[in-house]
Structures are given as structure tokens and as C-alpha cells.
Design a protein around this motif. Sequence first.
Motif, mmCIF file in Angstrom:
data_model
loop_
_atom_site.group_PDB
_atom_site.id
_atom_site.type_symbol
_atom_site.label_atom_id
_atom_site.label_comp_id
_atom_site.label_asym_id
_atom_site.label_seq_id
_atom_site.Cartn_x
_atom_site.Cartn_y
_atom_site.Cartn_z
ATOM 1 N N GLN A 376 0.827 -1.199 0.000
ATOM 2 C CA GLN A 376 0.000 0.000 0.000
ATOM 3 C C GLN A 376 0.864 1.253 0.000
ATOM 4 O O GLN A 376 1.934 1.291 0.605
ATOM 5 N N TYR A 386 -1.523 4.983 -9.018
ATOM 6 C CA TYR A 386 -0.484 4.016 -8.682
ATOM 7 C C TYR A 386 -0.707 2.717 -9.460
ATOM 8 O O TYR A 386 -1.840 2.260 -9.656
ATOM 9 N N PHE A 388 0.696 -1.296 -9.514
ATOM 10 C CA PHE A 388 1.394 -2.316 -8.743
ATOM 11 C C PHE A 388 1.724 -3.497 -9.654
ATOM 12 O O PHE A 388 0.865 -3.965 -10.411
ATOM 13 N N ARG A 402 -2.874 -8.334 -7.430
ATOM 14 C CA ARG A 402 -4.275 -7.949 -7.633
ATOM 15 C C ARG A 402 -4.509 -6.615 -6.939
ATOM 16 O O ARG A 402 -4.403 -6.499 -5.729
ATOM 17 N N GLN A 403 -4.795 -5.583 -7.747
ATOM 18 C CA GLN A 403 -4.993 -4.253 -7.181
ATOM 19 C C GLN A 403 -6.346 -4.217 -6.479
ATOM 20 O O GLN A 403 -7.391 -4.534 -7.061
ATOM 21 N N THR A 404 -6.347 -3.851 -5.202
ATOM 22 C CA THR A 404 -7.560 -3.854 -4.394
ATOM 23 C C THR A 404 -8.173 -2.477 -4.226
ATOM 24 O O THR A 404 -9.335 -2.365 -3.841
ATOM 25 N N ASN A 406 -7.238 2.169 -5.237
ATOM 26 C CA ASN A 406 -6.376 3.092 -5.966
ATOM 27 C C ASN A 406 -4.977 3.167 -5.384
ATOM 28 O O ASN A 406 -4.025 3.540 -6.074
ATOM 29 N N SER A 408 -3.647 0.491 -3.146
ATOM 30 C CA SER A 408 -3.205 -0.757 -2.525
ATOM 31 C C SER A 408 -3.362 -1.925 -3.488
ATOM 32 O O SER A 408 -4.137 -1.871 -4.447
ATOM 33 N N ALA A 409 -2.587 -3.000 -3.204
ATOM 34 C CA ALA A 409 -2.663 -4.221 -4.001
ATOM 35 C C ALA A 409 -2.289 -5.397 -3.097
ATOM 36 O O ALA A 409 -1.657 -5.241 -2.047
ATOM 37 N N MET A 429 5.792 -0.524 -6.894
ATOM 38 C CA MET A 429 4.667 0.412 -6.921
ATOM 39 C C MET A 429 5.097 1.628 -7.719
ATOM 40 O O MET A 429 5.993 2.385 -7.298
#
Length: 455
Positions: A376, A386, A388, A402-404, A406, A408-409, A429
Motif C-alpha cells: 500500500q 499508482y 502495482f 491484484r490491485q484492491t 487506488n 493498494s494491491a 509500486m
Amino acid sequence: MLAALVFILLCVQPGHGQTCTEGFAYDRRARQCIDVDECRTLPDACRGDMGCVNQNGGYLCLPRSLYNQPYRPDTPALPNPVYQDPSAGFPDTFLPAVPGGGGGRGGVEPSYPRVRSTAQCILGYTLAEDGTCNDIDECETNSHHCNPTQVCINTSGGYTCSCTEGYWLIGGQCQDIDECRYGYCQQLCANAPGSYSCSCNPGFILNPDSRTCQDVDECEDEPCSHGCFNTYGSFMCNCDEGFELAADGTTCIDLDECSFSEFLCQHRCVNTPGSFSCICPPGYYVFEDGRSCEDFNECDTGNNTCTTAQVCFNFQGGYTCLDPLQCRPPYVEVSDNQCMCSAENPACRDKAFTILYRHMDLSSGRSVPADIFQMQATTRYPGAFYIFQIKSGNDGREFYMRQTSNVSATLVLSRPIKGPKQVVLDLEMVTVNNVINFRGSSIIRLTIFVSEHPF
């Protein structure tokens, strides 16, 4: 002497979905309960020289000799029937109440004859020689109207018709109560005229109350070769550890636990006479349940070979000694686990701004897919977004990002990895800001220690 007898039948008249109390019947046309004229509907409602007088909801039996002359309008009417203490005498005139109350003259003709008497006792009582009024026992004098199946019970000034125990009144007849239908017995019930009897299922005995049942403890007779467990209405046999119950359900035979199930021990099972034991591989110990293997943390116990300059890192089934962080130029160390390349340094133009070092362990053959690491952004810039991605180390394609959100991933394990093995991933990142035409990146260098065993 004035004698009157009110006879009340305890029954309910059904009609068009309505019920009326005794002495009334439902009139479908008027849609209400109206009085029943018992003097017309009941044959021989009154005995001997007694005359029948209908009342609202009942009737009276009065001696014919006490009937008075036709009603005289000039006779004052009483607002309610008058009852006095027998010792104080009784008024000459006994009249019904006039609707609306008051004590005016004239009014509505009574619905039954007026009675004039010099009697000093109210209905249901007789005058004794000493001048007192004694209750008439209609049951003893057989002056009651109880059905032959009923029992007469004398009351003050009258009597009631009832049934003996075990019977109830239905339609003027005493009929047997089926106690079994109403759950008088806890288990088995046999109805009898006016009574019933209870019994119990096998495995129970009847309590002194003759209704409830008590469980029999079959274990007192020791029917089992090892242990006995009493149950509600029966019993069960159990065996000591290392034995199993035979087909007869009472004897026990030796059991080879290791051959019975391959999942008995988490690692390896060793059978012993009447028992078994579980063995764990090096780096593990047998847990409190005697079957599971728990990691032995060499770093916490001090049972390791790391120097004071190194950092001990424990993983499932083993440990490793991490050397102090050394940042390669043009990176400089900013903390124990982070290297930074300053933007002011021309050599850092195409390099990641920071490299953060992280370590984790992973069980061999872990089920997939599995989320194993979170990444993150710690600083947010207006207008920036961003990206990832896994920059390096994912040669076997076992992982993906897997981007969770805007910012974080999540690192996902997509294919099982067998150990022992060490995997180093560079998770990047990328920060993009088109407003100020900026693009930069940060890297987490994640070292994964995969254990040899799946626990």
C-alpha cells in the motif's frame, strides 16, 4: 312455605358459528342469543304441585297454591327483588325488578306470576321449630333434578349436579374422561372407565406417582467388558484407548490405530500395543493434542547459531540468520531495512526511489489461490495514481498482483510451491502524476522462505 328450585344445565348451544350460555339459544334471524323457555321445552320441568315459571336464562318451580291474584297496576314495584335475613321476616310481596329501576307505580306486566306469602325463609331454606331458617338438602330429600349418571352436591340454598372423578359432564350425561388422550401418563397409558393406568417403555420403571417414568441404570449390572455409559432408556459400552468395540457391542478388541487412518498423525504414526504415538520432523515438536506438529521457534528459545551482528528469522521447520543490511551505491541506508536513492543524485534517475526489505515464511504446498502479502502507498499526491506489479523473481509464475484499491494491491499465490525453497520477489509500486509529468517507483524486496513440510 315458599319453595323454589332453580335448575341450571351446564351446556353450550352452538349456532351459526356462535355459542350461547346455558338457558339461551342462538337466533339466526335476529343474530343474537335469546332466552329458552324451559317450561315449554322441558317435559315435567317441575314435580308435583309445583308450577313452572320461565326466567331469563332459567326457570323457577313454585307451589301453585302461592300464585297471587292478577297483577294490580296500583301495586308499587320494587326496583330489585328483596331478600332479607330470615330472622327479620320476609315482605308480603315478592316482585320482579321493573326495567329502568325506580319505585314508580304501574309499568310492564311481570313475565311470571307474583307470589304473596307469609314465609319467613328465602328459597332453598325451611323454617325450623326454633324460628331459624335451615338449608334444605335437596340431595338427601331427593328433590333435585340431577341426571341418574350425575352426583348431587348440596349447597347453601340449592344444589349442583356434578360427576364423579374420572368423568365429565357432556350434554347432561357424565361420560368417561380418556386421560390417555390428554397426556396423563409420561410414556404408556391404558384408559379404563373412570380411571387409567400408566406403564413405561423398556429401560424405564414407573415412579411412585404412578404417572412418570424413571430411567434404569443398566451399568449397575456391568454388562460391558471395559466401560459402560448409561443413556436415557438404554446404555452404551466404550473401550479403553487402543481398543475398539466388537460386533456384540459389549466386548473390546485391540486396535491398530496407525492402519485405521492415515490422518491420525500430522506427520508419522508409530503403533504400540493398545496405543500409538506421533513423531514430528526436525524443527517441530508434538503439540498438546499428541498428533499435530508445531514449529519449534529457534529464535525465541535461543537454540540457533546466529551471531550478535545477525538477525535470527524463524520459519516453519527451521530458521535463518540475516546479515546486516548493506545498501549498494547509489543507494544509502535510511533504516535497518530500507535503502533510498535520492532524486537529486543523477545516478538515481532510472532507479526506484526506495527499496524496502521484508521477509515471510510460507508452508509447502499451501492451497491456492491465497492472499499472502499486502502492499500500500503510504503517501498520496493530488492527481497521482499508482500501478502495482511484480518486477522480478516470479520466474515460475506462481504469483500475481491484484490491485484492491487506488492505493493498494495484494500479492496472490496462484500455484502451489514445494519446499524447502527461498523465493525473492521485487514488488514495484509505480507512481504516475500526469499533471506535473512525474513518474517514480518504490520497491519491496520480499524474501519468502518455503518450508519443507505442509505444516
